[in-house]
Design an enzyme around this catalytic site. Structure first.
Site, PDB file in Angstrom:
ATOM      1  N   GLU A  91     -41.557  36.285  -2.876  1.00  0.00           N
ATOM      2  CA  GLU A  91     -42.507  37.125  -3.955  1.00  0.00           C
ATOM      3  C   GLU A  91     -43.814  36.276  -4.302  1.00  0.00           C
ATOM      4  O   GLU A  91     -43.481  34.895  -4.313  1.00  0.00           O
ATOM      5  CB  GLU A  91     -41.915  37.289  -5.211  1.00  0.00           C
ATOM      6  CG  GLU A  91     -40.512  38.089  -5.266  1.00  0.00           C
ATOM      7  CD  GLU A  91     -39.605  38.082  -6.102  1.00  0.00           C
ATOM      8  OE1 GLU A  91     -38.575  38.832  -6.315  1.00  0.00           O
ATOM      9  OE2 GLU A  91     -39.685  37.231  -6.881  1.00  0.00           O
ATOM     10  N   CYS A 139     -29.762  26.880 -11.202  1.00  0.00           N
ATOM     11  CA  CYS A 139     -29.831  26.950 -12.682  1.00  0.00           C
ATOM     12  C   CYS A 139     -29.224  28.200 -12.989  1.00  0.00           C
ATOM     13  O   CYS A 139     -29.351  29.132 -12.231  1.00  0.00           O
ATOM     14  CB  CYS A 139     -31.254  27.017 -13.183  1.00  0.00           C
ATOM     15  SG  CYS A 139     -32.096  25.434 -12.713  1.00  0.00           S
ATOM     16  N   GLU A 145     -37.478  25.674  -5.545  1.00  0.00           N
ATOM     17  CA  GLU A 145     -37.832  24.232  -6.187  1.00  0.00           C
ATOM     18  C   GLU A 145     -38.877  23.514  -5.468  1.00  0.00           C
ATOM     19  O   GLU A 145     -38.708  23.033  -4.264  1.00  0.00           O
ATOM     20  CB  GLU A 145     -36.606  23.342  -6.535  1.00  0.00           C
ATOM     21  CG  GLU A 145     -36.964  22.155  -6.651  1.00  0.00           C
ATOM     22  CD  GLU A 145     -37.883  21.903  -7.787  1.00  0.00           C
ATOM     23  OE1 GLU A 145     -37.655  22.278  -9.101  1.00  0.00           O
ATOM     24  OE2 GLU A 145     -38.715  21.098  -7.721  1.00  0.00           O
ATOM     25  N   CYS A 160     -33.210  29.193  -3.849  1.00  0.00           N
ATOM     26  CA  CYS A 160     -33.273  27.761  -4.337  1.00  0.00           C
ATOM     27  C   CYS A 160     -31.828  27.227  -4.542  1.00  0.00           C
ATOM     28  O   CYS A 160     -30.583  27.862  -4.679  1.00  0.00           O
ATOM     29  CB  CYS A 160     -33.520  28.025  -5.777  1.00  0.00           C
ATOM     30  SG  CYS A 160     -34.093  26.307  -6.393  1.00  0.00           S
ATOM     31  N   SER A 179     -44.562  23.563 -10.823  1.00  0.00           N
ATOM     32  CA  SER A 179     -43.373  23.223 -12.011  1.00  0.00           C
ATOM     33  C   SER A 179     -42.208  23.144 -11.150  1.00  0.00           C
ATOM     34  O   SER A 179     -41.741  23.330 -10.091  1.00  0.00           O
ATOM     35  CB  SER A 179     -43.164  24.609 -12.569  1.00  0.00           C
ATOM     36  OG  SER A 179     -42.053  24.806 -13.285  1.00  0.00           O
ATOM     37  N   CYS A 210     -31.320  31.551 -13.676  1.00  0.00           N
ATOM     38  CA  CYS A 210     -32.318  32.112 -12.971  1.00  0.00           C
ATOM     39  C   CYS A 210     -31.656  33.059 -11.678  1.00  0.00           C
ATOM     40  O   CYS A 210     -30.736  32.626 -10.907  1.00  0.00           O
ATOM     41  CB  CYS A 210     -32.853  30.802 -12.346  1.00  0.00           C
ATOM     42  SG  CYS A 210     -34.210  31.083 -10.969  1.00  0.00           S
ATOM     43  N   CYS A 262     -49.025  33.414  -8.883  1.00  0.00           N
ATOM     44  CA  CYS A 262     -47.822  32.488  -8.699  1.00  0.00           C
ATOM     45  C   CYS A 262     -47.266  32.710  -7.432  1.00  0.00           C
ATOM     46  O   CYS A 262     -46.937  33.719  -6.971  1.00  0.00           O
ATOM     47  CB  CYS A 262     -46.935  33.190  -9.724  1.00  0.00           C
ATOM     48  SG  CYS A 262     -45.150  32.326  -9.687  1.00  0.00           S
ATOM     49  N   CYS A 280     -38.636  34.836 -11.957  1.00  0.00           N
ATOM     50  CA  CYS A 280     -38.550  34.648 -10.328  1.00  0.00           C
ATOM     51  C   CYS A 280     -37.414  34.809  -9.768  1.00  0.00           C
ATOM     52  O   CYS A 280     -36.311  34.868 -10.371  1.00  0.00           O
ATOM     53  CB  CYS A 280     -38.688  32.825 -10.351  1.00  0.00           C
ATOM     54  SG  CYS A 280     -37.462  32.001 -10.842  1.00  0.00           S
ATOM     55  N   SER A 285     -39.361  22.142 -16.124  1.00  0.00           N
ATOM     56  CA  SER A 285     -38.752  23.118 -16.728  1.00  0.00           C
ATOM     57  C   SER A 285     -37.693  22.224 -17.469  1.00  0.00           C
ATOM     58  O   SER A 285     -36.732  21.601 -16.815  1.00  0.00           O
ATOM     59  CB  SER A 285     -38.053  23.687 -15.536  1.00  0.00           C
ATOM     60  OG  SER A 285     -38.854  24.661 -14.987  1.00  0.00           O
ATOM     61  N   LEU A 286     -37.939  22.169 -18.602  1.00  0.00           N
ATOM     62  CA  LEU A 286     -36.760  21.104 -19.513  1.00  0.00           C
ATOM     63  C   LEU A 286     -35.791  22.364 -19.922  1.00  0.00           C
ATOM     64  O   LEU A 286     -34.475  21.945 -19.744  1.00  0.00           O
ATOM     65  CB  LEU A 286     -37.635  20.741 -20.584  1.00  0.00           C
ATOM     66  CG  LEU A 286     -37.067  19.453 -21.319  1.00  0.00           C
ATOM     67  CD1 LEU A 286     -37.076  18.255 -20.320  1.00  0.00           C
ATOM     68  CD2 LEU A 286     -37.724  18.896 -22.483  1.00  0.00           C
ATOM     69  N   HIS A 287     -35.886  23.086 -20.901  1.00  0.00           N
ATOM     70  CA  HIS A 287     -34.925  24.235 -21.341  1.00  0.00           C
ATOM     71  C   HIS A 287     -33.730  23.687 -21.850  1.00  0.00           C
ATOM     72  O   HIS A 287     -32.844  24.400 -22.137  1.00  0.00           O
ATOM     73  CB  HIS A 287     -34.283  25.021 -20.009  1.00  0.00           C
ATOM     74  CG  HIS A 287     -35.368  25.581 -19.062  1.00  0.00           C
ATOM     75  ND1 HIS A 287     -36.739  25.706 -19.485  1.00  0.00           N
ATOM     76  CD2 HIS A 287     -35.397  25.810 -17.806  1.00  0.00           C
ATOM     77  CE1 HIS A 287     -37.292  26.208 -18.523  1.00  0.00           C
ATOM     78  NE2 HIS A 287     -36.670  26.196 -17.437  1.00  0.00           N
ATOM     79  N   ASN A 293     -35.976  36.296 -19.708  1.00  0.00           N
ATOM     80  CA  ASN A 293     -36.344  37.415 -19.089  1.00  0.00           C
ATOM     81  C   ASN A 293     -34.702  37.882 -18.629  1.00  0.00           C
ATOM     82  O   ASN A 293     -34.277  37.014 -17.908  1.00  0.00           O
ATOM     83  CB  ASN A 293     -37.041  37.201 -17.852  1.00  0.00           C
ATOM     84  CG  ASN A 293     -38.422  37.994 -17.768  1.00  0.00           C
ATOM     85  OD1 ASN A 293     -38.309  39.034 -18.540  1.00  0.00           O
ATOM     86  ND2 ASN A 293     -39.482  37.668 -17.230  1.00  0.00           N
TER      87      ASN A 293
END
Ligand code: SAH
Ligand code: SF4
Length: 372
Positions: free
Chosen positions: A96, A128, A182, A124, A213, A131, A117, A355, A236-238, A312
């Site tokens: 994408e 995570c 990633e 990946c 990122s 995701c 983007c 994503c 990406s801390l989160h 999201n």
């Protein structure tokens, strides 16, 4: 159905590597620049269009390189704000690329910024928990040429919107490496691709408008800090503590905050630019005011900008975004603590802009269709 890729794509070549190949095969070196002009300025779709090249050279190019490493499958639009391009690779994998035609960051910035983007992997490996891209693991790395070709597809998409004006990549404000994958797990390919995008003979896109990122591969962040390109960095801390972060990001076990944060500081000091800390707000997971205070301290200390992103929802996953009041309270803690913070008003929620989601749905539909 297309056969599996037999040839490397020409979009993975730099001016130097193409010049060397031409010489090696007895073609004049100066042809390399002409070929780059056909690719990046004229955006040729067929070797036959390159009319100022000799027939034997065109035949050699066609026998040596793939010219169209990605095939346009579909676009989905959301309120004329977000366009999501689904592209198919030669092995039928799907990736994408997203175009966002509105303020991506911040509250009240109503100027119309255009951001692209791009994806760097199919799937990946980082896993995570929240995701969609990581749900089914890593299928494969994208090649540098496949990464570059996403931008060619974006330019074509823009050409179709404004048929009289030729879209130039320079008309976009930002490029973010925040699609599927990633990027630092596919390091050499992303650096090569961004070098091509940045070069004058390539797409000529300024490195200072490119943000990469990462979920936090510490040794690669250090390596990136020494690259001459001068990209911007987002982390990406989160989670503002190891306890919260490792609940949702397995990479935190390998590279906990005490390893990650000093690497971020080093990057920021070497580049003299603010790093962005991305923080998805997920209800009941990381949206407490205690997390907000800890995030404020981390960001203040690193002199970093914080980008809060309401989560999201992903089909099949239990997570939700907190209420608007909760999001705003969280942002207030940072703001009052003197931290530069933006709360993203998510664009493209309706078209699965997070994503990996569109690709996942299309793959599922495809599996269902073949199972019939
Ligand atoms: N792998 C890289 C870049 C791609 S992900 C990284 O993790 O940074 C780009 C951003 O989208 C990351 O900050 C990621 O955490 C975020 N993201 C992933 N799934 C999301 C979701 N469902 N809602 C909102 N943001 C999401
Ligand atoms: Fe991979 Fe980034 Fe998704 Fe984590 S958030 S699974 S690192 S794409």
């Amino acid at each position: 159905m297309r056969p599996p890729p037999a040839l490397p794509t020409i979009y993975g070549e730099t001016l130097d590597s193409l010049t060397a190949l031409l010489k090696e095969h007895g073609h004049p070196a100066f042809r390399a620049r002409q070929i780059m002009t056909w690719l990046y300025k004229k955006r040729a779709r067929a070797w036959a269009e390159m009319t100022d090249l000799s027939q034997p050279l065109r035949a050699w190019l066609a026998a040596t390189f793939e010219l169209e490493p990605t095939k346009f499958v579909l676009t989905r639009q959301s309120e004329d704000v977000t366009d999501k391009l689904l592209l198919e690779l030669a092995d039928q994998s799907l990736i994408e690329t997203v175009i966002i035609r509105a303020p991506q960051l911040g509250v009240g910035q109503e100027n119309s910024r255009k951001t692209i983007c791009i994806s760097t992997q199919v799937g990946c490996a980082m896993g995570c928990k929240f995701c969609a891209s990581g749900l089914e693991g890593l299928k494969r790395n994208l090649t540098a040429g496949e990464i570059v070709h996403q931008l060619i597809q974006v330019c074509r998409q823009e050409d179709d919107r404004t048929p009289r004006a030729r879209a130039e990549l320079a008309s976009f404000d930002n490029l973010v490496v925040m699609g599927m994958g990633e990027p630092l797990h596919n390091y050499d390919a992303i650096i090569r691709a961004l070098t091509i995008l940045n070069a004058g003979w390539g797409l000529g896109f300024g490195a200072r408008r490119i943000t990469l990122s990462t979920s936090g591969l510490v040794p690669k962040i250090r390596q990136l800090a020494d690259e001459p390109l001068g990209l911007r960095l987002a982390i990406s801390l989160h989670g503002a503590t190891d306890e919260v972060r490792e609940q949702i990001m397995p990479i935190n076990k390998k590279w906990p905050l005490k390893e990650l944060l000093p690497a971020v500081r080093e990057f920021s000091e070497k580049h003299g630019r603010m790093v962005t800390l991305e923080f998805i707000l997920i209800e009941g997971i990381n949206d407490s005011l205690d997390q907000a205070r800890k995030l404020r301290d981390i960001a203040f200390d690193l002199h970093a900008h914080v980008n809060l992103i309401p989560y999201n929802t992903v089909e099949g996953l239990p997570w939700k975004r907190p209420s608007l009041t909760r999001q705003e309270k969280f942002a207030q803690v940072l703001d009052r603590g003197g931290v530069s913070v933006t709360l993203r008003r998510e664009k493209g929620h309706a078209i699965d802009a997070a994503c990996g989601q569109l690709r996942l749905k299309t793959e599922k539909a495809r599996e269902a269709a073949t199972a019939l």
